[in-house]
Design an enzyme around this catalytic site. Structure first.
Site, PDB file in Angstrom:
ATOM      1  N   THR A 249       0.767  -1.329  -0.053  1.00 17.00           N
ATOM      2  CA  THR A 249       0.099   0.119  -0.065  1.00 17.00           C
ATOM      3  C   THR A 249       0.772   1.180   0.053  1.00 17.00           C
ATOM      4  O   THR A 249       1.860   1.117   0.563  1.00 17.00           O
ATOM      5  CB  THR A 249      -0.813   0.120   1.323  1.00 17.00           C
ATOM      6  OG1 THR A 249      -1.821   1.012   1.014  1.00 17.00           O
ATOM      7  CG2 THR A 249      -0.298   0.212   2.554  1.00 17.00           C
ATOM      8  N   GLN A 271      -1.052   4.691   7.023  1.00 12.70           N
ATOM      9  CA  GLN A 271      -0.927   3.456   5.890  1.00 12.70           C
ATOM     10  C   GLN A 271       0.555   2.770   6.357  1.00 12.70           C
ATOM     11  O   GLN A 271       0.624   1.454   5.852  1.00 12.70           O
ATOM     12  CB  GLN A 271      -0.540   4.263   4.622  1.00 12.70           C
ATOM     13  CG  GLN A 271      -1.647   4.949   3.994  1.00 12.70           C
ATOM     14  CD  GLN A 271      -2.930   3.946   3.770  1.00 12.70           C
ATOM     15  OE1 GLN A 271      -2.990   3.001   3.177  1.00 12.70           O
ATOM     16  NE2 GLN A 271      -3.753   4.167   4.628  1.00 12.70           N
ATOM     17  N   HIS A 274       0.058  -0.853   7.726  1.00 13.40           N
ATOM     18  CA  HIS A 274      -0.173  -1.889   7.185  1.00 13.40           C
ATOM     19  C   HIS A 274       0.882  -3.163   6.980  1.00 13.40           C
ATOM     20  O   HIS A 274       0.447  -4.331   7.076  1.00 13.40           O
ATOM     21  CB  HIS A 274      -0.708  -1.751   5.824  1.00 13.40           C
ATOM     22  CG  HIS A 274      -2.078  -1.079   5.687  1.00 13.40           C
ATOM     23  ND1 HIS A 274      -3.112  -1.978   5.576  1.00 13.40           N
ATOM     24  CD2 HIS A 274      -2.681   0.334   5.221  1.00 13.40           C
ATOM     25  CE1 HIS A 274      -4.301  -1.261   5.521  1.00 13.40           C
ATOM     26  NE2 HIS A 274      -4.011   0.076   5.453  1.00 13.40           N
ATOM     27  N   GLU A 341      -1.250   5.286  -5.011  1.00 17.13           N
ATOM     28  CA  GLU A 341      -2.410   4.423  -4.798  1.00 17.13           C
ATOM     29  C   GLU A 341      -3.436   5.578  -4.188  1.00 17.13           C
ATOM     30  O   GLU A 341      -4.555   5.630  -4.579  1.00 17.13           O
ATOM     31  CB  GLU A 341      -2.262   3.224  -3.692  1.00 17.13           C
ATOM     32  CG  GLU A 341      -3.381   2.365  -3.664  1.00 17.13           C
ATOM     33  CD  GLU A 341      -3.258   1.417  -2.301  1.00 17.13           C
ATOM     34  OE1 GLU A 341      -3.921   0.546  -2.209  1.00 17.13           O
ATOM     35  OE2 GLU A 341      -2.089   1.504  -1.808  1.00 17.13           O
ATOM     36  N   HIS A 342      -2.810   5.899  -2.868  1.00 20.37           N
ATOM     37  CA  HIS A 342      -3.845   6.994  -2.367  1.00 20.37           C
ATOM     38  C   HIS A 342      -2.928   8.258  -2.312  1.00 20.37           C
ATOM     39  O   HIS A 342      -1.931   8.276  -1.837  1.00 20.37           O
ATOM     40  CB  HIS A 342      -3.995   6.732  -0.857  1.00 20.37           C
ATOM     41  CG  HIS A 342      -4.498   5.175  -0.593  1.00 20.37           C
ATOM     42  ND1 HIS A 342      -3.722   4.245  -0.267  1.00 20.37           N
ATOM     43  CD2 HIS A 342      -5.957   4.875  -0.535  1.00 20.37           C
ATOM     44  CE1 HIS A 342      -4.505   3.092  -0.233  1.00 20.37           C
ATOM     45  NE2 HIS A 342      -5.701   3.382  -0.225  1.00 20.37           N
ATOM     46  N   ASP A 375     -10.622   4.225   3.291  1.00 16.23           N
ATOM     47  CA  ASP A 375     -10.469   2.608   3.532  1.00 16.23           C
ATOM     48  C   ASP A 375     -11.973   1.895   4.091  1.00 16.23           C
ATOM     49  O   ASP A 375     -12.083   0.923   3.769  1.00 16.23           O
ATOM     50  CB  ASP A 375      -9.500   2.710   4.502  1.00 16.23           C
ATOM     51  CG  ASP A 375      -8.036   2.770   3.976  1.00 16.23           C
ATOM     52  OD1 ASP A 375      -7.889   2.687   2.662  1.00 16.23           O
ATOM     53  OD2 ASP A 375      -7.016   2.891   4.843  1.00 16.23           O
ATOM     54  N   GLU A 429      -5.486  -5.282 -47.782  1.00 17.37           N
ATOM     55  CA  GLU A 429      -4.963  -5.859 -46.743  1.00 17.37           C
ATOM     56  C   GLU A 429      -4.899  -7.417 -47.249  1.00 17.37           C
ATOM     57  O   GLU A 429      -4.168  -8.356 -46.431  1.00 17.37           O
ATOM     58  CB  GLU A 429      -5.885  -6.025 -45.409  1.00 17.37           C
ATOM     59  CG  GLU A 429      -5.892  -4.872 -44.669  1.00 17.37           C
ATOM     60  CD  GLU A 429      -6.828  -4.831 -43.357  1.00 17.37           C
ATOM     61  OE1 GLU A 429      -7.194  -5.849 -42.885  1.00 17.37           O
ATOM     62  OE2 GLU A 429      -6.627  -3.883 -42.749  1.00 17.37           O
ATOM     63  N   HIS A 434     -12.292 -11.973 -47.300  1.00  9.73           N
ATOM     64  CA  HIS A 434     -13.248 -11.126 -46.558  1.00  9.73           C
ATOM     65  C   HIS A 434     -14.167 -10.287 -47.618  1.00  9.73           C
ATOM     66  O   HIS A 434     -15.364 -10.389 -47.274  1.00  9.73           O
ATOM     67  CB  HIS A 434     -12.325  -9.954 -45.811  1.00  9.73           C
ATOM     68  CG  HIS A 434     -11.793 -10.476 -44.528  1.00  9.73           C
ATOM     69  ND1 HIS A 434     -10.895 -11.574 -44.498  1.00  9.73           N
ATOM     70  CD2 HIS A 434     -12.056 -10.114 -43.261  1.00  9.73           C
ATOM     71  CE1 HIS A 434     -10.525 -11.835 -43.273  1.00  9.73           C
ATOM     72  NE2 HIS A 434     -11.212 -11.075 -42.512  1.00  9.73           N
TER      73      HIS A 434
END
Length: 449
Positions: A249, A271, A274, A341-342, A375, A429, A434
């Site tokens: 985190t 944080q 964690h 992340e944050h 959170d 192509e 096709h």
């Protein structure tokens, strides 16, 4: 306790060169991949028996079955602390408000008269959700995974979380995921729960297991976890859909001299608790704030829990730092390169500054929107990209569980009108078949414009 990186004075480099100057945890998923490969294949071949063996090896518990009985979910909810239940219910309520608004409607576009393309959104049929339960247990992660899946309309949802050691002899909850995890599942109406952790849980969802205790294979696996979970997700990418390879985190705080150092220090610590690899980064143009935050960290760290095993290694690691910049403009360049992340923005005119951030998993504006709110009870999702992946990836949402399908419906006249273009492009192509598939519908001739 926390290092400093001084980026003042010289012109900031661009792109990867700037990212290389910033702190980041080492998270070698590729190296872990070779270690999880035999575990995943063992689950493939031995199924539930392998899961039971790995529970004893990695979690220190002896299981007789992997699937948690429904009665255990009900019991966990009945025994849940009323205050915890009320908090979980409020978190669920707010998450539903936000995620319900993310639902996508079918959209029909008329390209030409008689020719339409409809974009239909279809949920994946079955998902396996992972809730960590090693160093800490996260009932909040149950909510953050289950709610968007339910709001997307996923019909079959299973959840895995590591089994816990018995707390005392004869503990009936021993060998099951943490009781609060089970209670959160019960609140959300999830009754398919497995006591399985790590790479082996991801393998269970990817391959499925047979027998009365078995788990049907899933189309997708989401949820945060340790490096072994991330490596297993990479191993199975292509066989299953995944949300992200979640790493340690991260919090980054972009702040000027108006920020309260007490708030900033508390948020960095929040944080850091964690994991010893968690990243805590302050980006500021104020040396005075940097000094004040450093001073404030000491008493706040001393007054909290998990100091030696998590917080001090996290704050003192190479992944954490106070980054000094010339001004907030330079700070924006730094946080956009970092892709946290944050990201908290605690500056003058915080909303306007936050609006200029391009790369972040989630942005928290001003002093009254700390990451801790996100959170648990902001209504936003906390399963977010880490390791700089916010520059190309999003957090978990209803969209994560939906697949867009285009439905093409053309009349004969609408097809005739465009056939000459299709034939021309097919021949350009060197794919004449096709073009032939078009001409076959009109007697092998290109319709006249």
């Amino acid at each position: 306790m926390i290092s400093r990186i001084d980026l003042r004075g010289d012109a900031l480099p661009e792109g990867a060169a700037l990212r290389d100057l910033l702190p980041r945890a080492e998270f070698d998923v590729e190296a872990a991949l070779e270690k999880v490969r035999p575990i995943c294949e063992d689950v493939h071949h031995r199924g539930t028996a392998a899961l039971i063996d790995y529970a004893e090896k990695f979690d220190g518990v002896t299981l007789t079955q992997v699937r948690v009985p429904r009665a255990a979910l009900t019991e966990a909810l009945e025994q849940l602390d009323p205050e915890v239940r009320a908090a979980l219910e409020e978190s669920i309520r707010r998450a539903r408000i936000v995620h319900r608004a993310q639902r996508r409607a079918e959209h029909i576009t008329q390209v030409v008269p008689g020719g339409t393309v409809t974009e239909k959104w279809v949920p994946v049929e079955r998902v396996g959700l992972y809730a960590p339960g090693g160093r800490s247990v996260y009932p909040s992660s149950v909510i953050m995974n289950v709610v968007p899946a339910q709001e997307a309309g996923v019909e079959s949802i299973a959840l895995a979380s590591p089994p816990q050691k018995p707390r005392f002899d004869g503990d009936p909850a021993g060998g099951r995921p943490h009781p609060t995890i089970l209670a959160a599942c019960a609140l959300l109406g999830i009754d398919e729960v497995y006591a399985a952790g790590g790479a082996q849980a991801v393998a269970m969802f990817a391959y499925g297991t047979s027998g009365p205790d078995g788990c049907a294979p899933a189309n997708m696996v989401t949820g945060p976890g340790n490096i072994w979970v991330a490596a297993a997700k990479r191993y199975f990418t292509g066989r299953i859909g995944i949300d992200t390879e979640a790493g340690p985190t991260e919090i980054a705080v972009l702040a000027d001299d108006t920020a309260d150092p007490v708030h900033v220090a508390a948020d960095l610590i929040s944080q850091a608790e964690h994991d010893p690899m968690a990243a805590a980064v302050l980006v500021t143009d104020s040396p005075e704030l940097a000094d004040a935050v450093e001073k404030e960290l000491e008493p706040q760290v001393a007054a909290t829990k998990h100091v030696v095993d998590r917080i001090l290694p996290a704050l003192g690691g190479k992944q954490s730092a106070i980054v000094l910049v010339d001004d907030i403009e330079a700070g924006l360049r730094v946080v956009n390169a970092y892709g946290a992340e944050h990201l908290e923005v605690q500056t003058t005119g915080a909303a306007a500054v936050a609006a200029r951030v391009r790369n972040a998993g989630a942005i928290f504006v001003g002093p009254w929107a700390p990451v801790s709110l996100g959170d648990y009870c902001a209504g936003s999702n906390h399963v977010l990209p880490t390791g700089g992946c916010a520059c190309h990836s999003s957090g978990l949402s209803v969209q994560s569980f939906l697949r867009g399908i285009h439905i093409v419906d053309y009349s004969r006249d609408a097809l005739a009108e465009v056939t000459h273009h299709v034939v021309t492009l097919a021949e350009a192509e060197d794919l004449p078949a096709h073009g032939a598939a078009m001409k076959a519908r009109f007697g092998w001739k290109v319709p006249q414009k």
